[in-house]
Write a protein that holds these residues in place. Structure first.
Motif, PDB file in Angstrom:
ATOM      1  N   ASP A  31      39.228  36.222  36.672  1.00  0.00           N
ATOM      2  CA  ASP A  31      39.517  35.508  36.961  1.00  0.00           C
ATOM      3  C   ASP A  31      39.415  34.373  35.240  1.00  0.00           C
ATOM      4  OD1 ASP A  31      39.826  35.273  39.194  1.00  0.00           O
ATOM      5  OD2 ASP A  31      37.660  34.686  39.939  1.00  0.00           O
ATOM      6  N   LYS A  32      38.490  34.362  34.411  1.00  0.00           N
ATOM      7  CA  LYS A  32      38.630  33.254  33.039  1.00  0.00           C
ATOM      8  C   LYS A  32      39.521  33.998  32.483  1.00  0.00           C
ATOM      9  CE  LYS A  32      33.609  33.548  33.197  1.00  0.00           C
ATOM     10  NZ  LYS A  32      32.618  33.332  32.480  1.00  0.00           N
ATOM     11  N   ILE A  62      35.611  44.349  25.084  1.00  0.00           N
ATOM     12  CA  ILE A  62      36.117  42.912  25.568  1.00  0.00           C
ATOM     13  C   ILE A  62      36.362  42.679  26.697  1.00  0.00           C
ATOM     14  CG2 ILE A  62      38.660  41.678  25.444  1.00  0.00           C
ATOM     15  CD1 ILE A  62      37.067  42.125  22.582  1.00  0.00           C
ATOM     16  N   LEU A  63      35.535  42.045  27.431  1.00  0.00           N
ATOM     17  CA  LEU A  63      35.372  41.183  28.576  1.00  0.00           C
ATOM     18  C   LEU A  63      35.901  40.054  29.127  1.00  0.00           C
ATOM     19  CD1 LEU A  63      32.075  43.456  29.169  1.00  0.00           C
ATOM     20  CD2 LEU A  63      33.680  43.674  30.019  1.00  0.00           C
ATOM     21  N   PHE A 118      33.309  50.269  29.997  1.00  0.00           N
ATOM     22  CA  PHE A 118      32.696  49.196  30.731  1.00  0.00           C
ATOM     23  C   PHE A 118      33.749  48.616  31.898  1.00  0.00           C
ATOM     24  CE2 PHE A 118      31.125  48.369  26.409  1.00  0.00           C
ATOM     25  CZ  PHE A 118      29.847  47.521  25.798  1.00  0.00           C
ATOM     26  N   GLU A 119      33.237  48.374  33.128  1.00  0.00           N
ATOM     27  CA  GLU A 119      34.314  47.589  34.460  1.00  0.00           C
ATOM     28  C   GLU A 119      34.310  46.095  34.715  1.00  0.00           C
ATOM     29  OE1 GLU A 119      35.219  50.254  35.977  1.00  0.00           O
ATOM     30  OE2 GLU A 119      34.630  52.191  35.800  1.00  0.00           O
ATOM     31  N   LEU A 120      36.049  45.757  34.326  1.00  0.00           N
ATOM     32  CA  LEU A 120      35.919  44.360  34.721  1.00  0.00           C
ATOM     33  C   LEU A 120      35.393  43.878  35.722  1.00  0.00           C
ATOM     34  CD1 LEU A 120      37.293  42.449  32.248  1.00  0.00           C
ATOM     35  CD2 LEU A 120      39.267  42.389  33.881  1.00  0.00           C
ATOM     36  N   LYS A 127      39.018  45.907  38.717  1.00  0.00           N
ATOM     37  CA  LYS A 127      39.498  44.550  38.495  1.00  0.00           C
ATOM     38  C   LYS A 127      40.367  44.422  36.993  1.00  0.00           C
ATOM     39  CE  LYS A 127      38.445  42.902  42.568  1.00  0.00           C
ATOM     40  NZ  LYS A 127      39.109  42.263  43.915  1.00  0.00           N
ATOM     41  N   GLY A 128      41.118  44.003  37.236  1.00  0.00           N
ATOM     42  CA  GLY A 128      41.944  43.683  35.870  1.00  0.00           C
ATOM     43  C   GLY A 128      43.272  42.084  36.095  1.00  0.00           C
TER      44      GLY A 128
END
Length: 341
Positions: free
Chosen positions: A309-310, A166-167, A301-303, A240-241
């Motif tokens: 921003d999305k 989930i990205l 996975f790294e955001l 980032k989150g």
């Protein structure tokens, strides 16, 4: 005047009884606080750091007050059920709780600002609230509603999934997702997800049975509730989150006001002294969760900023709008949150 042997013996016999009576009086004057939380129990040096923080508070408050004020920690919602802890604090039926404030958003809608997607994007920003106008307003509102904010605690989030990573918002379409707050749920619905609601201590069973496909929660909860045993992917927010969670240590104002001034001062000083411990441990868990899930075989996975921003763009048109439209007070909280960079 001569004292008879009989009177001397009677005095000697009574003397041993005096000390226990005095000691008993001292024990009666001492007060023990009850601290409840929903997280797994451990020790003062191991386990979920939120439980550790509560135990450190208990140890330090006993030391500062020479045992006049002590505390017992009740993990796993063993004393009071998870969602009932805030109302118990307000009534004075519970002394203290370490509590995700948004769980009480149904009673006080302003509290949902503490788990609003896209509002807080770093630890530095979250802790800057304490001395900013929003922090003063939040502290005052809590007191007005019957709670004292003892320790500020923010945690970064992450995403565990039973299937695909989930990205971006499109990734949750058609999935059953636990967001963790009303505002997160509104954003997820806007992205096309089917929302499921539950406290974090129910996540494992929900993911195991397929009631939930995706869990969004803090790094520490992703570890403590062992979701790595089921999840196939983890999205880490350590770079980032799009959400941070406010989980302060709270105390009943009714109980706080009943204590002598020196004990009130000790509570607030000990509470403030634990904020660095909480911050350091939260950051450490942002790295630890990656190691735990990698070891279990999950894909990591790294955001990145563009992806974050999305999510914020969806939140602006859903949760932010609904929150601000609810009341002038909510709108003011949202406005003040944007004044802290």
């Amino acid at each position: 005047m001569t004292i008879s042997r009989r009177r001397l013996l009677a005095g000697a016999a009574a003397a041993p009884l005096a000390a226990p009576w005095i000691a008993g009086t001292a024990r009666a004057e001492a007060k023990q606080l009850k601290i409840s939380h929903q997280f797994p129990g451990g020790t003062i040096d191991s386990g979920d750091f939120r439980d550790q923080l509560c135990r450190r508070f208990a140890a330090e408050i006993a030391k500062r007050t020479n045992g006049a004020l002590t505390a017992e920690v009740y993990p796993n919602s063993s004393l009071v059920k998870t969602l009932a802890q805030y109302s118990a604090i307000r009534r004075g039926a519970l002394d203290m709780t370490l509590y995700p404030l948004n769980y009480a958003g149904g009673e006080v809608s302003e509290y949902n600002i503490g788990f609003m997607p896209g509002v807080v994007t770093s630890y530095e920003q979250g802790y800057a609230w304490k001395n900013a106008e929003i922090g003063k307003k939040l502290t005052a509102l809590l007191a007005e509603k019957g709670a004292i904010l003892v320790t500020w605690l923010w945690q970064a989030g992450g995403v565990a999934s039973r299937s695909k990573p989930i990205l971006v918002p499109d990734d949750v379409k058609g999935l059953k997702v636990r967001g963790g707050s009303r505002e997160m749920d509104l954003m997820l619905k806007g992205a096309g997800a089917s929302v499921v609601s539950m406290p974090s201590n129910e996540l494992y069973a929900a993911m195991q049975t397929g009631t939930m496909d995706v869990a969004m929660t803090t790094s520490t909860s992703l570890i403590s509730f062992r979701l790595e045993e089921i999840a196939k992917t983890l999205t880490s927010f350590r770079k980032k989150g799009f959400f941070f969670v406010f989980e302060p240590l709270l105390m009943s104002k009714q109980v706080f006001d009943s204590l002598p001034k020196d004990q009130q001062t000790a509570i607030m000083e000990v509470g403030a002294s634990l904020e660095k411990f909480g911050l350091d441990k939260a950051k450490a868990d942002d790295d630890e969760v990656v190691r735990v899930y990698e070891k279990a075989g999950a894909k990591i996975f790294e955001l990145d900023q563009a992806q974050a921003d999305k999510w914020k763009a969806v939140a602006l048109n859903t949760s932010w709008k609904e929150y601000a439209d609810k009341s002038a007070s909510n709108a003011e909280f949202l406005k003040l949150s944007q004044q802290v960079s």
